[in-house]
Design a protein around this motif. Structure first.
Motif, PDB file in Angstrom:
ATOM      1  N   GLY A   1       0.728 -12.296  -0.267  1.00  0.00           N
ATOM      2  CA  GLY A   1       2.253 -11.497  -0.026  1.00  0.00           C
ATOM      3  C   GLY A   1       2.056 -10.106  -0.071  1.00  0.00           C
ATOM      4  N   CYS A   2       0.986  -9.510   0.591  1.00  0.00           N
ATOM      5  CA  CYS A   2       0.760  -8.403   0.874  1.00  0.00           C
ATOM      6  C   CYS A   2       0.547  -8.042   2.466  1.00  0.00           C
ATOM      7  CB  CYS A   2      -0.444  -7.625  -0.214  1.00  0.00           C
ATOM      8  SG  CYS A   2      -2.010  -8.273   0.382  1.00  0.00           S
ATOM      9  N   ARG A   3       0.511  -6.760   2.876  1.00  0.00           N
ATOM     10  CA  ARG A   3       0.484  -6.314   4.159  1.00  0.00           C
ATOM     11  C   ARG A   3      -1.247  -6.608   4.550  1.00  0.00           C
ATOM     12  NH1 ARG A   3       2.054  -0.505   6.786  1.00  0.00           N
ATOM     13  NH2 ARG A   3       1.432  -1.237   8.790  1.00  0.00           N
ATOM     14  N   SER A   4      -1.406  -6.968   5.704  1.00  0.00           N
ATOM     15  CA  SER A   4      -2.638  -7.005   6.391  1.00  0.00           C
ATOM     16  C   SER A   4      -2.824  -5.842   7.233  1.00  0.00           C
ATOM     17  CB  SER A   4      -2.700  -8.338   7.379  1.00  0.00           C
ATOM     18  OG  SER A   4      -3.820  -8.114   8.180  1.00  0.00           O
ATOM     19  N   ILE A   5      -3.965  -5.105   6.628  1.00  0.00           N
ATOM     20  CA  ILE A   5      -4.182  -3.983   7.181  1.00  0.00           C
ATOM     21  C   ILE A   5      -5.507  -4.017   8.238  1.00  0.00           C
ATOM     22  CG2 ILE A   5      -5.145  -1.322   7.009  1.00  0.00           C
ATOM     23  CD1 ILE A   5      -2.411  -2.099   5.745  1.00  0.00           C
ATOM     24  N   THR A   6      -5.062  -4.298   9.548  1.00  0.00           N
ATOM     25  CA  THR A   6      -6.295  -4.575  10.519  1.00  0.00           C
ATOM     26  C   THR A   6      -6.728  -3.375  11.084  1.00  0.00           C
ATOM     27  OG1 THR A   6      -4.341  -4.603  12.331  1.00  0.00           O
ATOM     28  CG2 THR A   6      -4.806  -6.822  11.189  1.00  0.00           C
ATOM     29  N   PRO A   7      -7.535  -3.408  12.021  1.00  0.00           N
ATOM     30  CA  PRO A   7      -7.876  -2.007  12.644  1.00  0.00           C
ATOM     31  C   PRO A   7      -6.881  -1.344  13.491  1.00  0.00           C
ATOM     32  CG  PRO A   7      -9.642  -3.517  12.730  1.00  0.00           C
ATOM     33  CD  PRO A   7      -8.772  -4.354  12.151  1.00  0.00           C
TER      34      PRO A   7
ATOM     35  N   VAL B   1     -10.228  -9.842  11.398  1.00  0.00           N
ATOM     36  CA  VAL B   1      -8.454  -9.818  11.450  1.00  0.00           C
ATOM     37  C   VAL B   1      -8.143 -10.971  10.896  1.00  0.00           C
ATOM     38  CG1 VAL B   1      -6.696  -9.478  12.935  1.00  0.00           C
ATOM     39  CG2 VAL B   1      -8.750  -8.207  13.231  1.00  0.00           C
ATOM     40  N   GLU B   2      -8.374 -12.147  11.459  1.00  0.00           N
ATOM     41  CA  GLU B   2      -7.863 -13.572  10.830  1.00  0.00           C
ATOM     42  C   GLU B   2      -8.019 -13.885   9.348  1.00  0.00           C
ATOM     43  OE1 GLU B   2      -8.601 -13.455  15.405  1.00  0.00           O
ATOM     44  OE2 GLU B   2     -10.053 -13.328  13.746  1.00  0.00           O
TER      45      GLU B   2
ATOM     46  N   ALA C   1       3.346  -0.156  -1.036  1.00  0.00           N
ATOM     47  CA  ALA C   1       3.085  -1.648  -1.049  1.00  0.00           C
ATOM     48  C   ALA C   1       1.596  -1.672  -0.912  1.00  0.00           C
ATOM     49  CB  ALA C   1       3.491  -1.834   0.399  1.00  0.00           C
ATOM     50  N   TRP C   2       1.221  -2.931  -1.257  1.00  0.00           N
ATOM     51  CA  TRP C   2      -0.300  -3.233  -1.368  1.00  0.00           C
ATOM     52  C   TRP C   2      -0.741  -3.609   0.041  1.00  0.00           C
ATOM     53  CZ3 TRP C   2      -3.619  -1.963  -4.856  1.00  0.00           C
ATOM     54  CH2 TRP C   2      -3.196  -1.642  -6.215  1.00  0.00           C
ATOM     55  N   GLY C   3      -1.601  -3.554   0.316  1.00  0.00           N
ATOM     56  CA  GLY C   3      -2.273  -3.910   1.800  1.00  0.00           C
ATOM     57  C   GLY C   3      -3.947  -4.347   1.584  1.00  0.00           C
ATOM     58  N   LEU C   4      -4.357  -5.364   2.343  1.00  0.00           N
ATOM     59  CA  LEU C   4      -5.573  -5.994   2.338  1.00  0.00           C
ATOM     60  C   LEU C   4      -6.260  -5.289   3.547  1.00  0.00           C
ATOM     61  CD1 LEU C   4      -7.594  -7.519   0.729  1.00  0.00           C
ATOM     62  CD2 LEU C   4      -6.780  -9.309   2.153  1.00  0.00           C
ATOM     63  N   VAL C   5      -7.385  -4.856   3.360  1.00  0.00           N
ATOM     64  CA  VAL C   5      -8.355  -4.172   4.552  1.00  0.00           C
ATOM     65  C   VAL C   5      -9.726  -4.812   4.290  1.00  0.00           C
ATOM     66  CG1 VAL C   5      -9.001  -2.232   3.140  1.00  0.00           C
ATOM     67  CG2 VAL C   5      -8.926  -2.068   5.623  1.00  0.00           C
TER      68      VAL C   5
ATOM     69  N   LEU D   1     -12.356  -0.269   5.646  1.00  0.00           N
ATOM     70  CA  LEU D   1     -12.525   0.779   4.506  1.00  0.00           C
ATOM     71  C   LEU D   1     -13.761   1.855   4.645  1.00  0.00           C
ATOM     72  CD1 LEU D   1     -10.991   1.992   2.387  1.00  0.00           C
ATOM     73  CD2 LEU D   1     -12.260   0.289   0.661  1.00  0.00           C
ATOM     74  N   ILE D   2     -14.660   1.154   4.673  1.00  0.00           N
ATOM     75  CA  ILE D   2     -16.224   1.948   4.715  1.00  0.00           C
ATOM     76  C   ILE D   2     -16.252   2.786   5.789  1.00  0.00           C
ATOM     77  CG2 ILE D   2     -18.810   1.819   5.032  1.00  0.00           C
ATOM     78  CD1 ILE D   2     -18.430  -0.884   3.250  1.00  0.00           C
ATOM     79  N   ALA D   3     -15.690   2.266   7.008  1.00  0.00           N
ATOM     80  CA  ALA D   3     -15.681   3.188   8.153  1.00  0.00           C
ATOM     81  C   ALA D   3     -14.612   4.291   7.950  1.00  0.00           C
ATOM     82  CB  ALA D   3     -15.443   2.414   9.356  1.00  0.00           C
TER      83      ALA D   3
END
Length: 160
Positions: free
Chosen positions: A58-64, A47-48, A122-126, A131-133
């Protein structure tokens, strides 16, 4: 039309620029994902890492936790394409669209997304593991549905 994605300044206090550069070089040589290498080398959790890198781009953080509140939008990016491009379209409860991806350094993927997806997003980083799960869970449901199809056909044939 879509929210801009910064080029990535890499001045995050959480992850030194040198570590990011080393992880990118190792990724290019080994084929492993940068986020996974950073997780190993930085002594920080998934997550960190995702939060720090997302902030630098500058994109969204896609946490669990965020992922659990969203639904895949395979009508926007079909499952097979999502799996092959390491990204997925997600909708939140308000219907807003986010394209979650694992490699913020991929200008090819960003260009493809901007060209392909006509809706505002919006773009988000996962994290790659998340993503695999998500994709594996969807594939499992597709396999289960395919397994039911012959049973349903057999039941219809018997009732005739």
């Amino acid at each position: 039309m879509n929210l801009p994605l910064e080029a990535g300044v890499f001045t995050s206090l959480a992850i030194p620029a040198k570590l990011i550069a080393e992880a990118r070089a190792e990724s290019a040589a080994s084929g492993r994902r940068v986020l996974e290498i950073l997780e190993e080398r930085s002594n920080q959790g998934r997550v960190e890492i995702v939060t720090a890198i997302a902030a630098s781009f500058g994109c969204r953080s896609i946490t669990p936790a965020a992922l659990a509140q969203m639904s895949p939008a395979f009508d926007v990016i079909p499952y097979a394409e999502a799996a092959s491009r390491d990204c997925v379209a997600l909708r939140d409860k308000q219907g807003s669209l986010t394209i979650a991806y694992c490699d913020p350094w991929s200008s090819t993927l960003r260009a493809w997304g901007e060209e392909r997806i006509r809706s505002k997003f919006a773009w988000g980083l996962v994290h790659p593991a998340d993503l695999i799960a998500l994709l594996a869970k969807h594939e499992e449901s597709l396999t289960a549905l395919e397994g039911l199809a012959p049973e349903a056909e057999g039941t219809q044939a018997k009732s005739r």
